[in-house]
Design an enzyme around this catalytic site. Structure first.
Site, PDB file in Angstrom:
ATOM      1  N   LYS A  43       0.797  -1.239   0.000  1.00 38.58           N
ATOM      2  CA  LYS A  43       0.000   0.000   0.000  1.00 38.58           C
ATOM      3  C   LYS A  43       0.829   1.289   0.000  1.00 38.58           C
ATOM      4  O   LYS A  43       0.336   2.354   0.352  1.00 38.58           O
ATOM      5  CB  LYS A  43      -1.013   0.056   1.178  1.00 38.58           C
ATOM      6  CG  LYS A  43      -1.807  -1.191   1.436  1.00 38.58           C
ATOM      7  CD  LYS A  43      -2.247  -1.924   0.211  1.00 38.58           C
ATOM      8  CE  LYS A  43      -3.372  -1.257  -0.536  1.00 38.58           C
ATOM      9  NZ  LYS A  43      -3.687  -2.043  -1.780  1.00 38.58           N
ATOM     10  N   HIS A  99       7.536  -7.517  -1.772  1.00 39.11           N
ATOM     11  CA  HIS A  99       7.078  -6.880  -0.528  1.00 39.11           C
ATOM     12  C   HIS A  99       7.936  -7.344   0.649  1.00 39.11           C
ATOM     13  O   HIS A  99       7.571  -7.125   1.800  1.00 39.11           O
ATOM     14  CB  HIS A  99       5.617  -7.251  -0.246  1.00 39.11           C
ATOM     15  CG  HIS A  99       4.602  -6.472  -1.019  1.00 39.11           C
ATOM     16  ND1 HIS A  99       4.744  -5.148  -1.340  1.00 39.11           N
ATOM     17  CD2 HIS A  99       3.391  -6.834  -1.512  1.00 39.11           C
ATOM     18  CE1 HIS A  99       3.661  -4.735  -2.000  1.00 39.11           C
ATOM     19  NE2 HIS A  99       2.835  -5.743  -2.125  1.00 39.11           N
ATOM     20  N   SER A 129      -4.891   2.728   4.089  1.00 37.09           N
ATOM     21  CA  SER A 129      -5.078   2.008   2.828  1.00 37.09           C
ATOM     22  C   SER A 129      -5.131   0.495   3.074  1.00 37.09           C
ATOM     23  O   SER A 129      -5.965  -0.217   2.496  1.00 37.09           O
ATOM     24  CB  SER A 129      -3.930   2.367   1.884  1.00 37.09           C
ATOM     25  OG  SER A 129      -4.090   1.743   0.642  1.00 37.09           O
ATOM     26  N   LYS A 249      -8.403   6.065  -3.241  1.00 38.45           N
ATOM     27  CA  LYS A 249      -8.422   7.533  -3.175  1.00 38.45           C
ATOM     28  C   LYS A 249      -7.172   8.146  -3.787  1.00 38.45           C
ATOM     29  O   LYS A 249      -7.237   9.168  -4.434  1.00 38.45           O
ATOM     30  CB  LYS A 249      -8.536   8.007  -1.722  1.00 38.45           C
ATOM     31  CG  LYS A 249      -9.916   7.869  -1.128  1.00 38.45           C
ATOM     32  CD  LYS A 249     -10.011   8.661   0.175  1.00 38.45           C
ATOM     33  CE  LYS A 249     -11.420   8.596   0.753  1.00 38.45           C
ATOM     34  NZ  LYS A 249     -11.466   9.258   2.073  1.00 38.45           N
TER      35      LYS A 249
HETATM   36  P1  A3P Z   1      -5.267   4.358  -1.250  1.00 46.60           P
HETATM   37  O1  A3P Z   1      -5.897   3.108  -0.719  1.00 46.60           O
HETATM   38  O2  A3P Z   1      -4.852   5.301  -0.137  1.00 46.60           O
HETATM   39  O3  A3P Z   1      -6.095   5.052  -2.280  1.00 46.60           O
HETATM   40  P2  A3P Z   1       0.015  -0.496  -3.608  1.00 46.60           P
HETATM   41  O4  A3P Z   1       0.082  -0.410  -5.074  1.00 46.60           O
HETATM   42  O5  A3P Z   1       1.340  -0.474  -2.934  1.00 46.60           O
HETATM   43  O6  A3P Z   1      -0.865  -1.619  -3.156  1.00 46.60           O
HETATM   44  O7  A3P Z   1      -0.668   0.863  -3.084  1.00 46.60           O
HETATM   45  C1  A3P Z   1      -2.030   1.131  -3.318  1.00 46.60           C
HETATM   46  C2  A3P Z   1      -2.281   2.581  -2.949  1.00 46.60           C
HETATM   47  O8  A3P Z   1      -1.656   3.419  -3.931  1.00 46.60           O
HETATM   48  C3  A3P Z   1      -3.755   2.918  -2.941  1.00 46.60           C
HETATM   49  O9  A3P Z   1      -3.883   3.950  -1.963  1.00 46.60           O
HETATM   50  C4  A3P Z   1      -3.932   3.439  -4.361  1.00 46.60           C
HETATM   51  O10 A3P Z   1      -5.076   4.223  -4.550  1.00 46.60           O
HETATM   52  C5  A3P Z   1      -2.656   4.256  -4.507  1.00 46.60           C
HETATM   53  N1  A3P Z   1      -2.303   4.565  -5.895  1.00 46.60           N
HETATM   54  C6  A3P Z   1      -2.208   3.721  -6.942  1.00 46.60           C
HETATM   55  N2  A3P Z   1      -1.907   4.375  -8.067  1.00 46.60           N
HETATM   56  C7  A3P Z   1      -1.798   5.679  -7.740  1.00 46.60           C
HETATM   57  C8  A3P Z   1      -1.531   6.870  -8.482  1.00 46.60           C
HETATM   58  N3  A3P Z   1      -1.307   6.845  -9.792  1.00 46.60           N
HETATM   59  N4  A3P Z   1      -1.502   8.040  -7.807  1.00 46.60           N
HETATM   60  C9  A3P Z   1      -1.734   8.093  -6.479  1.00 46.60           C
HETATM   61  N5  A3P Z   1      -2.017   6.993  -5.725  1.00 46.60           N
HETATM   62  C10 A3P Z   1      -2.046   5.813  -6.349  1.00 46.60           C
END
Ligand code: A3P
Length: 285
Positions: A43, A99, A129, A249
């Site tokens: 996340k 991870h 998240s 978000k």
């Molecule tokens: P949120 O749940 O706060 O919206 P990961 O890829 O490490 O699993 O992380 C997921 C998080 O990154 C989620 O956060 C997701 O919405 C956010 N995310 C993914 N792509 C993004 C982007 N282009 N810009 C900003 N946040 C992004």
């Protein structure tokens, strides 16, 4: 926990993502010096960086991100999905994701010293998240209430272990010249500068307008449209995106809607203790 998770060298992992075979595959994996590893605590912006690195190598061409799943372009090396991908035969440069904390990286990683991009995010936003993600992912134990999940998170009793241990491990890596440390918050503040930073680290010389284009494709609202990065074929029973979307978000500071003042204070106290030896200028300080 017992049913869904295994404890691997002190770290909880989900049995549905990782198997004894995939762990063995990971431990015996032969890295090359020109591999690129995207390392993150969950996340923290993993998919975002996968997208960015794919586009840096394709120089902004969308073919690969439109046709291949993110986990095929930048496979999680420890996951069961990696085993069948014939990664040993891929041409360089290979891009992988993990991870895992630094301390669980396999032997050949320390010998080959591939480049690593380590993405970090404000742990309060990671917590927020991760909490929402636990409500929709069948391979994770249901989080309970936000405050119950906070206890587990601060104790590191969650999949991939403690955020604090993870970040500490990568920040204390021996070969830091092979590692680019970047914060989610940096990417939010100036996405094009982050593309430039990553491209320079990867020794890809891109024109200004190409970097501009890549930054545009990496915007949250544009990535949301990219089918291949949002697990489109993962069944609802496994990832219920009817409740909460994977692209939820994408902002900084959503923890303010999640933590009470008392919880935020407790979080800060744990942070101060666990991060006291860390010498890094985080964007969220
Ligand atoms: P949120 O749940 O706060 O919206 P990961 O890829 O490490 O699993 O992380 C997921 C998080 O990154 C989620 O956060 C997701 O919405 C956010 N995310 C993914 N792509 C993004 C982007 N282009 N810009 C900003 N946040 C992004």
């Amino acid at each position: 926990e017992e049913q869904l998770y295994i404890k691997h060298r002190g770290v909880y992992l989900s049995k549905l993502l990782i198997s004894p075979e995939s762990l063995q595959y990971f431990d015996n994996f032969t890295f090359r010096p020109d591999d690129i590893i995207i390392a993150t605590y969950p996340k923290s912006g993993t998919h975002w960086m996968q997208h960015m690195v794919s586009l840096i190598f394709s120089e902004g061409d969308m073919t690969s991100v439109d046709t291949l799943y993110n986990w095929e372009r930048a496979p999680w090396l420890e996951n069961v999905t990696a085993v069948a991908l014939n990664l040993e035969e891929r041409p360089s440069p290979r891009v992988f994701t993990t991870h895992f904390p630094y301390t669980l990286m396999p032997q050949s990683f320390f010998e080959a010293k591939p480049k690593v991009i380590y993405v970090m995010r404000n742990p309060k936003d990671v917590f927020t998240s991760y909490f929402h993600f636990h409500t929709i992912a069948s391979f994770l134990v249901k989080p309970g209430s936000s405050s119950e999940f906070l206890h587990k998170f601060l104790d590191g009793k969650v999949v991939n272990g403690s955020w604090f241990d993870h970040v500490n491990s990568w920040l204390k890596a021996d070969d830091k010249e092979h590692i680019l440390y970047i914060c989610y918050e940096d990417m939010i503040t100036d996405l094009k500068a982050s593309v430039a930073k990553a491209a320079e680290f990867l020794e890809k010389h891109l024109d200004d307008e190409v970097m501009e284009k890549i930054a545009e494709k990496c915007l949250f609202n544009n990535m949301k449209q990219n089918k291949m990065s949002k697990h489109p074929d993962t069944p609802t029973e496994v990832l219920d995106q009817t409740k909460t979307k994977f692209y939820r978000k994408g902002v900084v500071g959503d923890w303010k809607n999640q933590l009470t003042a008392e919880e935020a204070e407790r979080f800060d106290a744990v942070y101060a203790d666990k991060m006291k030896d860390v010498d890094h200028n985080f964007q969220w300080d």
